[in-house]
Design a protein around this motif. Structure first.
Motif, mmCIF file in Angstrom:
data_model
loop_
_atom_site.group_PDB
_atom_site.id
_atom_site.type_symbol
_atom_site.label_atom_id
_atom_site.label_comp_id
_atom_site.label_asym_id
_atom_site.label_seq_id
_atom_site.Cartn_x
_atom_site.Cartn_y
_atom_site.Cartn_z
ATOM 1 N N SER A 14 17.271 3.624 -16.825
ATOM 2 C CA SER A 14 16.707 3.425 -18.213
ATOM 3 C C SER A 14 16.355 1.950 -18.565
ATOM 4 O O SER A 14 16.096 1.733 -19.671
ATOM 5 C CB SER A 14 17.946 4.014 -18.953
ATOM 6 O OG SER A 14 19.017 3.020 -18.869
ATOM 7 N N ARG A 15 16.698 0.996 -17.591
ATOM 8 C CA ARG A 15 16.512 -0.321 -18.084
ATOM 9 C C ARG A 15 15.344 -0.932 -17.030
ATOM 10 O O ARG A 15 14.659 -1.899 -17.340
ATOM 11 C CB ARG A 15 17.583 -1.059 -17.665
ATOM 12 C CG ARG A 15 19.081 -0.808 -18.413
ATOM 13 C CD ARG A 15 20.079 -1.731 -18.226
ATOM 14 N NE ARG A 15 20.466 -2.096 -16.826
ATOM 15 C CZ ARG A 15 21.373 -1.186 -16.277
ATOM 16 N NH1 ARG A 15 21.946 -0.113 -16.888
ATOM 17 N NH2 ARG A 15 21.566 -1.338 -14.768
ATOM 18 N N ARG A 66 10.783 -1.114 -20.641
ATOM 19 C CA ARG A 66 11.750 -1.306 -19.592
ATOM 20 C C ARG A 66 11.031 -2.476 -18.767
ATOM 21 O O ARG A 66 10.066 -2.644 -18.698
ATOM 22 C CB ARG A 66 12.048 -0.080 -18.529
ATOM 23 C CG ARG A 66 12.733 0.894 -19.407
ATOM 24 C CD ARG A 66 12.708 1.986 -18.391
ATOM 25 N NE ARG A 66 11.657 2.850 -18.394
ATOM 26 C CZ ARG A 66 11.379 3.699 -17.431
ATOM 27 N NH1 ARG A 66 12.194 4.338 -16.574
ATOM 28 N NH2 ARG A 66 10.119 4.602 -17.453
ATOM 29 N N LYS A 67 11.818 -3.075 -17.946
ATOM 30 C CA LYS A 67 11.380 -4.068 -16.855
ATOM 31 C C LYS A 67 10.719 -3.268 -16.100
ATOM 32 O O LYS A 67 11.274 -2.266 -15.618
ATOM 33 C CB LYS A 67 12.781 -4.887 -16.620
ATOM 34 C CG LYS A 67 13.340 -5.752 -17.540
ATOM 35 C CD LYS A 67 12.391 -6.967 -18.116
ATOM 36 C CE LYS A 67 13.135 -7.823 -19.089
ATOM 37 N NZ LYS A 67 12.527 -8.749 -19.597
#
Length: 340
Positions: free
Chosen positions: A194-195, A164-165
């Protein structure tokens, strides 16, 4: 050690770091103490005096500056929070603003703010000049070159992110530093976690614990302890964005922003803030966060994270030298920026 004193009263916040950096530049003696007759005598007698954070003790700064002026000696003071002289019409602000205007007009001392006049022109009313915040040009001094350190803390964040970022909020975890805004962003889109991994790394005051619990429930990562300088610097290696989007009541310069400037790491700042104007002035990569619209803020973050980062994850030595040179010229005339 040269004949000069760098004075600060307390060790809270950035104050010790500033004094250490100024000592590296000047070779002056550091003096950290509360008011006393012996301190006043030493400060008046010294050939040169720099108040590294005059916000520590306004009365002592005014007194020492006046006594040294009578002795035909100059005094320099770094003013970290000049915004406290402006804003509302509270009596204390009027008194402070008037006092600094008198100091400036009578040349009793050289008051240097850490925000360019281009960004905040009204600061020229109370200050002799401006310099860059020491935490806008100190990383190569702190880490000994262009390379940022690697630490277990940073490595564990990468593992936790799992692809993830990463957006990091370093330092004491406070609502006014954006904690509440981050939770609002995550509540806007429950899939955002989630990202994106939002990381808060720093001491958590008891009053902020409830909000921190909310952040963790929404998928954020909190490291609830004071982090070392090396751990702080290592975050700039692994963060895709550094968070410096602070609430309107905390509209001031920021070392967190300054370290992002030095490394080219994109930085989140509040829309319309002092830091946004500074980012524009310094041509630093930034993301504008609308505090009134978390869904708009998330869209801005997603857009920035979708772009390929041009950050080198190294210290901009040339930029630091230029910013440091101006600083040195203002606090120690005729001295070169690089100490041999």
């Amino acid at each position: 050690m040269e004949d000069g004193i760098i004075y600060f009263r307390t060790t809270l916040g950035h104050k010790s770091s500033y004094a250490d950096t100024l000592t590296w530049l000047t070779r002056f003696e550091i003096r950290q103490a509360k008011r006393s007759l012996s301190l006043i005598f030493d400060l008046v007698a010294s050939r040169q005096v720099i108040f590294s954070t005059l916000d520590d003790d306004y009365l002592l700064f005014f007194l020492i500056s006046a006594l040294r002026r009578l002795a035909a000696k100059s005094t320099i003071g770094l003013f970290l929070r000049p915004q406290t002289c402006f804003g509302t019409k509270r009596p204390i602000q009027i008194v402070k603003r008037t006092a600094f205007r008198i100091i400036r007009s009578l040349k009793i001392a050289d008051v240097l703010v850490i925000v360019p006049f281009e960004v905040a022109p009204h600061y020229a009313e109370i200050a002799s000049d401006w310099v860059h915040d020491p935490e806008f040009w100190d990383l190569d001094i702190k880490v000994g070159g262009p390379n940022l350190p690697s630490t277990p803390l940073a490595e564990n964040i990468v593992i936790s992110a799992n692809g993830r970022k990463v957006i990091c909020l370093p330092g004491t975890v406070l609502r006014r530093k954006g904690l509440s805004m981050i939770t609002r962003i995550l509540e806007t889109d429950r899939d955002a976690a989630s990202r994106i991994l939002f990381v808060c790394a720093g001491r958590v005051p008891e009053a902020e614990q409830e909000e921190v619990d909310r952040l963790e429930m929404l998928g954020g990562l909190v490291i609830p302890r004071m982090i070392s300088d090396q751990e702080l610097f290592s975050l700039y290696r692994v963060a895709d964005i550094i968070w410096a989007a602070y609430a309107p009541e905390y509209d001031q310069s920021s070392g967190i922003f300054g370290r992002a400037l030095q490394t080219g790491c994109p930085v989140a700042v509040r829309h319309g803030s002092l830091l946004e104007r500074m980012a524009l002035s310094e041509k630093a990569p930034y993301v504008s966060i609308d505090f009134n619209a978390p869904e708009v803020a998330l869209k801005a973050l997603n857009s920035a994270l979708a772009k390929e980062s041009l950050a080198t994850r190294q210290v901009d030595i040339a930029g630091n030298l230029a910013r440091r040179q101006r600083f040195v010229e203002k606090i120690t005339p005729n001295r070169k920026a690089e100490r041999k």
